[in-house]
Each structure stands twice: as C-alpha cells, then as structure tokens.
Motif scaffolding. Structure first.
Motif, PDB file in Angstrom:
ATOM      1  N   GLN A 175      -5.275   5.299  -6.054  1.00  0.00           N
ATOM      2  CA  GLN A 175      -5.225   6.122  -7.322  1.00  0.00           C
ATOM      3  C   GLN A 175      -6.125   7.095  -7.104  1.00  0.00           C
ATOM      4  O   GLN A 175      -6.178   8.263  -7.576  1.00  0.00           O
ATOM      5  CB  GLN A 175      -4.808   5.007  -8.320  1.00  0.00           C
ATOM      6  CG  GLN A 175      -4.669   6.051  -9.421  1.00  0.00           C
ATOM      7  CD  GLN A 175      -4.061   5.179 -10.747  1.00  0.00           C
ATOM      8  OE1 GLN A 175      -4.484   3.858 -10.639  1.00  0.00           O
ATOM      9  NE2 GLN A 175      -3.768   5.739 -11.709  1.00  0.00           N
ATOM     10  N   LYS A 176      -7.494   6.499  -7.132  1.00  0.00           N
ATOM     11  CA  LYS A 176      -8.751   7.601  -7.532  1.00  0.00           C
ATOM     12  C   LYS A 176      -8.573   8.801  -6.407  1.00  0.00           C
ATOM     13  O   LYS A 176      -8.890   9.807  -6.733  1.00  0.00           O
ATOM     14  CB  LYS A 176      -9.892   6.826  -7.558  1.00  0.00           C
ATOM     15  CG  LYS A 176     -10.063   6.094  -8.982  1.00  0.00           C
ATOM     16  CD  LYS A 176     -11.374   5.526  -9.057  1.00  0.00           C
ATOM     17  CE  LYS A 176     -11.641   5.013 -10.273  1.00  0.00           C
ATOM     18  NZ  LYS A 176     -13.116   4.532 -10.401  1.00  0.00           N
ATOM     19  N   VAL A 179      -5.829   9.952  -4.440  1.00  0.00           N
ATOM     20  CA  VAL A 179      -4.717  10.736  -4.831  1.00  0.00           C
ATOM     21  C   VAL A 179      -5.170  11.788  -6.033  1.00  0.00           C
ATOM     22  O   VAL A 179      -5.044  13.126  -6.008  1.00  0.00           O
ATOM     23  CB  VAL A 179      -3.559  10.084  -5.037  1.00  0.00           C
ATOM     24  CG1 VAL A 179      -2.479  11.132  -5.649  1.00  0.00           C
ATOM     25  CG2 VAL A 179      -3.104   8.988  -3.864  1.00  0.00           C
ATOM     26  N   LEU A 180      -5.735  11.230  -6.975  1.00  0.00           N
ATOM     27  CA  LEU A 180      -6.124  12.130  -8.126  1.00  0.00           C
ATOM     28  C   LEU A 180      -7.129  12.926  -7.702  1.00  0.00           C
ATOM     29  O   LEU A 180      -7.156  14.328  -8.170  1.00  0.00           O
ATOM     30  CB  LEU A 180      -6.804  11.000  -9.378  1.00  0.00           C
ATOM     31  CG  LEU A 180      -5.800  10.444 -10.316  1.00  0.00           C
ATOM     32  CD1 LEU A 180      -6.305   9.419 -11.140  1.00  0.00           C
ATOM     33  CD2 LEU A 180      -4.691  11.345 -10.752  1.00  0.00           C
ATOM     34  N   SER A 236       3.361   5.937  -5.558  1.00  0.00           N
ATOM     35  CA  SER A 236       3.583   6.006  -6.884  1.00  0.00           C
ATOM     36  C   SER A 236       2.420   6.867  -7.593  1.00  0.00           C
ATOM     37  O   SER A 236       2.670   7.496  -8.312  1.00  0.00           O
ATOM     38  CB  SER A 236       3.362   4.325  -7.555  1.00  0.00           C
ATOM     39  OG  SER A 236       2.901   4.457  -8.782  1.00  0.00           O
ATOM     40  N   SER A 237       1.293   6.696  -6.970  1.00  0.00           N
ATOM     41  CA  SER A 237      -0.019   7.392  -7.340  1.00  0.00           C
ATOM     42  C   SER A 237       0.485   9.048  -6.985  1.00  0.00           C
ATOM     43  O   SER A 237       0.131  10.020  -7.941  1.00  0.00           O
ATOM     44  CB  SER A 237      -1.302   7.403  -6.339  1.00  0.00           C
ATOM     45  OG  SER A 237      -1.500   5.785  -6.805  1.00  0.00           O
ATOM     46  N   ASP A 273       0.963  -1.283  -0.039  1.00  0.00           N
ATOM     47  CA  ASP A 273       0.035  -0.032   0.032  1.00  0.00           C
ATOM     48  C   ASP A 273       1.049   1.328  -0.007  1.00  0.00           C
ATOM     49  O   ASP A 273       0.484   2.255  -0.486  1.00  0.00           O
ATOM     50  CB  ASP A 273      -0.928   0.152   1.239  1.00  0.00           C
ATOM     51  CG  ASP A 273      -2.084  -0.994   1.152  1.00  0.00           C
ATOM     52  OD1 ASP A 273      -2.341  -1.374  -0.329  1.00  0.00           O
ATOM     53  OD2 ASP A 273      -2.870  -1.226   1.975  1.00  0.00           O
ATOM     54  N   ALA A 275      -5.450  -0.750  -4.807  1.00  0.00           N
ATOM     55  CA  ALA A 275      -4.805   0.288  -5.806  1.00  0.00           C
ATOM     56  C   ALA A 275      -5.804   1.290  -6.585  1.00  0.00           C
ATOM     57  O   ALA A 275      -5.394   2.274  -6.867  1.00  0.00           O
ATOM     58  CB  ALA A 275      -3.842  -0.779  -7.043  1.00  0.00           C
ATOM     59  N   VAL A 276      -6.808   0.736  -6.842  1.00  0.00           N
ATOM     60  CA  VAL A 276      -7.785   1.607  -7.696  1.00  0.00           C
ATOM     61  C   VAL A 276      -8.281   2.760  -6.586  1.00  0.00           C
ATOM     62  O   VAL A 276      -8.337   3.979  -6.914  1.00  0.00           O
ATOM     63  CB  VAL A 276      -8.979   0.835  -8.137  1.00  0.00           C
ATOM     64  CG1 VAL A 276     -10.175   1.831  -8.680  1.00  0.00           C
ATOM     65  CG2 VAL A 276      -8.747   0.074  -9.476  1.00  0.00           C
ATOM     66  N   ARG A 292       2.021   1.718  -3.694  1.00  0.00           N
ATOM     67  CA  ARG A 292       0.869   2.240  -4.058  1.00  0.00           C
ATOM     68  C   ARG A 292       0.665   3.825  -4.263  1.00  0.00           C
ATOM     69  O   ARG A 292       0.317   4.408  -4.938  1.00  0.00           O
ATOM     70  CB  ARG A 292      -0.392   1.406  -3.916  1.00  0.00           C
ATOM     71  CG  ARG A 292      -0.349   0.194  -4.380  1.00  0.00           C
ATOM     72  CD  ARG A 292      -1.586  -0.591  -3.830  1.00  0.00           C
ATOM     73  NE  ARG A 292      -1.651  -2.094  -4.193  1.00  0.00           N
ATOM     74  CZ  ARG A 292      -1.665  -3.074  -3.461  1.00  0.00           C
ATOM     75  NH1 ARG A 292      -1.703  -3.001  -2.048  1.00  0.00           N
ATOM     76  NH2 ARG A 292      -1.506  -4.410  -3.622  1.00  0.00           N
ATOM     77  N   LYS A 301       2.890   9.947  -9.836  1.00  0.00           N
ATOM     78  CA  LYS A 301       2.219  10.040 -11.115  1.00  0.00           C
ATOM     79  C   LYS A 301       1.527  11.438 -11.224  1.00  0.00           C
ATOM     80  O   LYS A 301       1.442  12.274 -12.240  1.00  0.00           O
ATOM     81  CB  LYS A 301       1.342   8.927 -11.537  1.00  0.00           C
ATOM     82  CG  LYS A 301       2.228   7.894 -11.876  1.00  0.00           C
ATOM     83  CD  LYS A 301       1.182   6.560 -12.060  1.00  0.00           C
ATOM     84  CE  LYS A 301       1.885   5.244 -12.216  1.00  0.00           C
ATOM     85  NZ  LYS A 301       0.893   4.305 -12.109  1.00  0.00           N
ATOM     86  N   GLY A 302       0.742  11.801 -10.124  1.00  0.00           N
ATOM     87  CA  GLY A 302      -0.125  12.846 -10.186  1.00  0.00           C
ATOM     88  C   GLY A 302       0.920  14.084 -10.119  1.00  0.00           C
ATOM     89  O   GLY A 302       0.308  15.277 -10.952  1.00  0.00           O
TER      90      GLY A 302
END
Length: 175
Positions: free
Chosen positions: A159-160, A162-163, A58-59, A52, A155-156, A55, A62-63
């Motif tokens: 990621q969502k 953090v976005l 990484s998120s 976690d 993961a989803v 994850r 990327k953001g």
C-alpha cells in the motif's frame, strides 16, 4: 500497556526494515485530465500469490479512485501490471571478534569477522498505462522486506509503495 508498546515497537522495526523504491515516467503530451477512466488488463499468471495480487490491485484501485479516476469497461486508459518476485541473500554486516596483547610499547592482535546473512523478499512491479495502444505512463515499484514478513507487513509495504508511486499522478498538463 507495556505489552502493547513492545508489540508496536516490534511491528515498527519490522516495517522499517523494508525499503520501497519508485521510478515514474510519462508522456508529456498526453492529457490525463480528459482521460479519467481505466481498466485492468489481466495477465494469466502474475507470478504472485493470490493474496499479494489482491493487495496490489486493491491499492492501485484506491490510489486511482483517490485521484479522481474510475474503473470502467469502456475506459480511456488500460492498466497493465507486470510483477516479479524473488528471494535474495544479503550480507548485512560483520561482527568482529578479536583478541590481543600489548605492553612495553609492543602490541599485537587477531580479529575474525563473522558474516551475518539474511534473506530478503524482493517484489518488483511495473505498472504501465496505455491509451489507444500507446504507452502514456509507467511506474516501477521495488519493495524489499523480510522473507517471512507477516500479511500485515506485506499489505502495508504494498500500500505505501503504490501510494508513493501514484504520489504525483496524474502528471500536470504541459503549460
């Protein structure tokens, strides 16, 4: 084809059972356009498992990259992450079982509620950005998902979340 549809529906249901709440605050006088580099401050123990944690970072990377920020050893911004993870028990709903009789304008009944309990995994992340030791941006992400969520669902959700947290980052300069 039916199996693929069924698996997709199950996956969508599991992901939709998750919630993500975000709160953001920032220094209105700080100019993010002139500060496009960042570095992470690593804590010894984040309180998350390594998967976690990977994850999450990484998120964030990327953001930030998507918004024009680059990771650097000589960064203008220092990013600090403070996670918290705990399990909560929730009573989702009650199922009522009842019986009754009636007739001739007379009636009666008995009903019993059966509580349905579930456990949820709660992950709270506080992401703070500092410039010269001064807090300039802070985002709080709260994710709630099923306790035994699969790695894909975790993961989803991360990621969502953090976005969603970085949606309006960087803040627009004061005009």
């Amino acid at each position: 084809m039916k199996k693929i549809f069924l698996l997709g529906a199950i996956f969508a249901t599991i992901v939709s059972c998750s919630t993500r709440n975000v709160a953001v605050d920032y220094d209105r006088d700080f100019n993010f356009e002139q500060n496009k580099t960042y570095s992470f401050v690593q804590a010894d123990n984040l309180g998350l498992n390594d998967l976690d944690s990977a994850r999450l970072f990484s998120s964030i990377e990327k953001g930030m990259l998507y918004r024009g920020f680059k990771q650097s050893n000589e960064a203008n911004l220092t990013v600090q992450v403070k996670p918290e993870e705990y399990v909560s028990k929730q009573q989702n709903s009650n199922v009522g079982i009842g019986m009754g009789t009636g007739g001739y304008g007379f009636g009666g009944g008995v009903s019993v509620g059966i509580p349905i309990m579930s456990q949820k995994l709660n992950q709270n992340y506080t992401v703070s950005m500092f410039s010269d030791g001064r807090l300039v941006w802070e985002g709080i992400l709260k994710i709630q998902m099923p306790l035994k969520a699969s790695p894909e669902v975790r993961a989803v959700n991360i990621q969502k979340g953090v976005l969603k947290m970085l949606k309006d980052f960087p803040p627009q300069p004061k005009k």
